[in-house]
Design an enzyme around this catalytic site. Structure first.
Site, PDB file in Angstrom:
ATOM      1  N   SER A  35      -2.699   6.376  11.251  1.00 44.83           N
ATOM      2  CA  SER A  35      -3.088   4.968  11.298  1.00 44.83           C
ATOM      3  C   SER A  35      -1.967   4.137  10.683  1.00 44.83           C
ATOM      4  O   SER A  35      -1.188   4.625   9.874  1.00 44.83           O
ATOM      5  CB  SER A  35      -4.386   4.735  10.532  1.00 44.83           C
ATOM      6  N   LEU A  74      -5.225   5.109   4.207  1.00 43.28           N
ATOM      7  CA  LEU A  74      -5.030   4.977   5.646  1.00 43.28           C
ATOM      8  C   LEU A  74      -4.546   6.339   6.104  1.00 43.28           C
ATOM      9  O   LEU A  74      -3.595   6.881   5.535  1.00 43.28           O
ATOM     10  CB  LEU A  74      -3.957   3.934   5.964  1.00 43.28           C
ATOM     11  N   ASP A  75      -5.169   6.901   7.117  1.00 43.53           N
ATOM     12  CA  ASP A  75      -4.739   8.202   7.622  1.00 43.53           C
ATOM     13  C   ASP A  75      -3.290   8.152   8.059  1.00 43.53           C
ATOM     14  O   ASP A  75      -2.763   7.091   8.410  1.00 43.53           O
ATOM     15  CB  ASP A  75      -5.609   8.613   8.821  1.00 43.53           C
ATOM     16  N   THR A  76      -2.666   9.306   8.097  1.00 49.04           N
ATOM     17  CA  THR A  76      -1.272   9.401   8.514  1.00 49.04           C
ATOM     18  C   THR A  76      -1.071   8.806   9.905  1.00 49.04           C
ATOM     19  O   THR A  76      -0.060   8.160  10.165  1.00 49.04           O
ATOM     20  CB  THR A  76      -0.826  10.881   8.496  1.00 49.04           C
TER      21      THR A  76
END
Length: 179
Positions: free
Chosen positions: A47, A43-45
């Protein structure tokens, strides 16, 4: 086998160690003190939401590898109000720079009862926003953000709610439970 469901907060790196040379940022180690588990997918930072961690390599591959097409459902706050044509485009698949996406399940939803985000999403009186539920079966880099932008509705907030049968139901932000 260990399986952990974590409700990853905004701004947390999806790894157990900080990036060398980068600014200090929170990592998974600040939330999960279970040895030997690793994220199944990313999960992106910027998100939030469901992240699965496991010590089982086969399960990790089944969750993360796009060949298995495990459904992942996101609650997405978008700029503007997508009309039927925009939602239909998401349902058919969207052309991105790296090719056509698989068809997605997409629908408008009422504002979900979520925890407040820190920092809050930028609010602009002149630009409406709304929430959609988007279920994809791929895992391309920043795919949901690129898909909503491709149909003219940039993502403001992105929360992964469900992976396969595992969901965030009842799991507070920054907390985890065994799955």
């Amino acid at each position: 086998m260990t399986l952990i469901l974590l409700n990853k907060p905004f701004g947390v790196l999806c790894q157990f160690t900080e990036e060398k040379g980068g600014p200090p940022r929170p990592t998974l180690a600040d939330f999960v003190k279970v040895p030997g588990v690793y994220p199944a997918g990313r999960l992106d930072t910027d998100s939030e939401g469901l992240l699965l961690l496991t010590d089982d390599g086969r399960l990790q591959a089944r969750i993360a590898d796009p060949r298995f097409k495990m459904p992942k459902t996101y609650l997405v706050q978008v700029e503007g109000e997508p009309d039927a044509a925009a939602l239909d485009a998401l349902r058919r698949g969207v052309q991105l720079k790296d090719g056509m996406t698989l068809p997605a399940e997409a629908k408008r939803i009422d504002d979900p009862a979520l925890w407040p985000r820190d920092p809050p999403v930028r609010f602009r009186k002149s630009v409406p926003d709304c929430w959609i539920s988007l279920t994809i079966r791929e895992g391309r880099n920043r795919q949901v953000r690129r898909m909503t932008a491709a149909v003219g509705h940039p993502t403001l907030r992105l929360v992964r709610w469900q992976i396969g049968d595992w969901s965030l139901n009842g799991l507070p932000q920054g907390e985890w439970r065994e799955g």
